[in-house]
Write an enzyme that holds these catalytic residues in place. Structure first.
Site, PDB file in Angstrom:
ATOM      1  N   ARG A 103       0.847  -1.182   0.000  1.00 32.16           N
ATOM      2  CA  ARG A 103       0.000   0.000   0.000  1.00 32.16           C
ATOM      3  C   ARG A 103       0.882   1.232   0.000  1.00 32.16           C
ATOM      4  O   ARG A 103       1.677   1.432   0.924  1.00 32.16           O
ATOM      5  CB  ARG A 103      -0.894  -0.035   1.242  1.00 32.16           C
ATOM      6  CG  ARG A 103      -1.997   0.978   1.200  1.00 32.16           C
ATOM      7  CD  ARG A 103      -3.062   0.662   2.213  1.00 32.16           C
ATOM      8  NE  ARG A 103      -2.566   0.598   3.578  1.00 32.16           N
ATOM      9  CZ  ARG A 103      -3.314   0.869   4.634  1.00 32.16           C
ATOM     10  NH1 ARG A 103      -4.551   1.217   4.487  1.00 32.16           N
ATOM     11  NH2 ARG A 103      -2.820   0.781   5.839  1.00 32.16           N
ATOM     12  N   THR A 107      -0.753   7.568  -1.262  1.00 32.57           N
ATOM     13  CA  THR A 107      -2.036   7.448  -1.969  1.00 32.57           C
ATOM     14  C   THR A 107      -2.950   6.419  -1.313  1.00 32.57           C
ATOM     15  O   THR A 107      -4.148   6.396  -1.586  1.00 32.57           O
ATOM     16  CB  THR A 107      -1.813   6.999  -3.427  1.00 32.57           C
ATOM     17  OG1 THR A 107      -1.235   5.678  -3.404  1.00 32.57           O
ATOM     18  CG2 THR A 107      -0.880   7.939  -4.171  1.00 32.57           C
ATOM     19  N   ASP A 199      -1.330  -2.969  13.505  1.00 37.90           N
ATOM     20  CA  ASP A 199      -0.770  -3.456  12.239  1.00 37.90           C
ATOM     21  C   ASP A 199      -0.621  -4.971  12.308  1.00 37.90           C
ATOM     22  O   ASP A 199       0.205  -5.493  13.057  1.00 37.90           O
ATOM     23  CB  ASP A 199       0.589  -2.790  11.983  1.00 37.90           C
ATOM     24  CG  ASP A 199       1.074  -3.089  10.572  1.00 37.90           C
ATOM     25  OD1 ASP A 199       1.214  -4.291  10.226  1.00 37.90           O
ATOM     26  OD2 ASP A 199       1.304  -2.143   9.805  1.00 37.90           O
ATOM     27  N   ASP A 202       2.997  -6.273  11.457  1.00 38.34           N
ATOM     28  CA  ASP A 202       3.971  -5.992  12.527  1.00 38.34           C
ATOM     29  C   ASP A 202       3.714  -6.866  13.746  1.00 38.34           C
ATOM     30  O   ASP A 202       4.645  -7.385  14.357  1.00 38.34           O
ATOM     31  CB  ASP A 202       3.900  -4.518  12.940  1.00 38.34           C
ATOM     32  CG  ASP A 202       4.617  -3.610  11.954  1.00 38.34           C
ATOM     33  OD1 ASP A 202       5.416  -4.134  11.141  1.00 38.34           O
ATOM     34  OD2 ASP A 202       4.381  -2.393  11.988  1.00 38.34           O
TER      35      ASP A 202
HETATM   36  N1  URA Z   1      -3.571  -3.094   7.862  1.00 34.58           N
HETATM   37  C1  URA Z   1      -3.359  -3.437   9.142  1.00 34.58           C
HETATM   38  O1  URA Z   1      -2.465  -4.220   9.442  1.00 34.58           O
HETATM   39  N2  URA Z   1      -4.135  -2.891  10.096  1.00 34.58           N
HETATM   40  C2  URA Z   1      -5.126  -2.033   9.808  1.00 34.58           C
HETATM   41  O2  URA Z   1      -5.807  -1.584  10.721  1.00 34.58           O
HETATM   42  C3  URA Z   1      -5.340  -1.685   8.458  1.00 34.58           C
HETATM   43  C4  URA Z   1      -4.553  -2.238   7.497  1.00 34.58           C
END
Ligand code: URA
Length: 208
Positions: A103, A107, A199, A202
């Site tokens: 991603r 953008t 995340d 992560d």
């Molecule tokens: N990706 C993630 O890991 N967490 C989110 O909240 C949105 C996208």
């Protein structure tokens, strides 16, 4: 809400709550992602086609079944990887195809950086695996790729969906069923789901 299947299973609700908890460490987080994936894949595969298959028990012949469809698992890298092990527990002969999208931070749009799909499709059903259906950009781009590849049936399996991502995926690919553990409130200004779980990449890979 047609074609959206939020799980109502108590085990999913229980495990998802532990997954959200900021005090859950990476090891436990990975275990929970795998376990919830098993439960969601069980629900998402309820309509797989069967063919008849006779089998000999130690006592007699029995009429039985085997899965007719070849299933492909398509984890969206990198967070989707953690769902593959759970899916494989139920579908050990499923093929895993990788499509790399990241991603763009400015953008928030998906950029494809890895795709080694062969020319002809080798599976009839694909389950896209991504814990977070956030903006929906990666999911839509992945369905686009799989449709171009020629896959006839595509399903999305995720842990948490934001209304924004669900709306985009439904608008672009209304025939793709969306299986989720939960639907959350909204995205924040950085494209993270609220309340979400942070995340997912992560937290699985210990890179927070
Ligand atoms: N990706 C993630 O890991 N967490 C989110 O909240 C949105 C996208």
């Amino acid at each position: 809400m047609s074609n959206i299947y939020p799980s109502t299973h108590p085990l999913v609700a229980h495990k998802l709550t532990r997954l959200r908890d900021k005090n859950t460490d990476s090891r436990k987080f990975r275990e929970l992602v795998r376990e919830i994936a098993v439960l969601l894949i069980y629900e998402a595969t309820a309509d797989l086609a069967l063919e008849n298959r006779k089998v000999e028990t130690p006592l007699a012949a029995a009429e039985g079944f085997s899965l007719k469809e070849r299933v492909g698992l398509v984890p969206i890298l990198r967070a989707g990887l953690g769902m593959v092990e759970g899916a494989w527990e139920l579908l050990p002969s499923a093929e895993v195809w990788h499509i790399g999208l990241y991603r763009d931070e400015k953008t928030l749009k998906p950029v494809e950086y890895y795709n080694k799909l062969p020319v002809e499709p080798t599976v009839s059903v694909c389950l896209i695996l991504d814990p977070m259906l956030a903006t929906g950009g990666s999911a839509v781009a992945t369905v686009d790729v799989l449709k171009r590849w020629g896959v006839r049936r595509i399903k999305f399996v995720g842990l948490i969906g934001a209304p924004e991502g669900i709306a985009l995926l439904q608008a672009r690919h209304p025939e793709v069923p969306i299986h989720l553990a939960a639907i959350d409130h909204r995205l924040n200004e950085n494209g993270y789901i609220l309340p979400g779980l942070g995340d997912a990449g992560d937290r699985q890979f210990g890179t927070a």
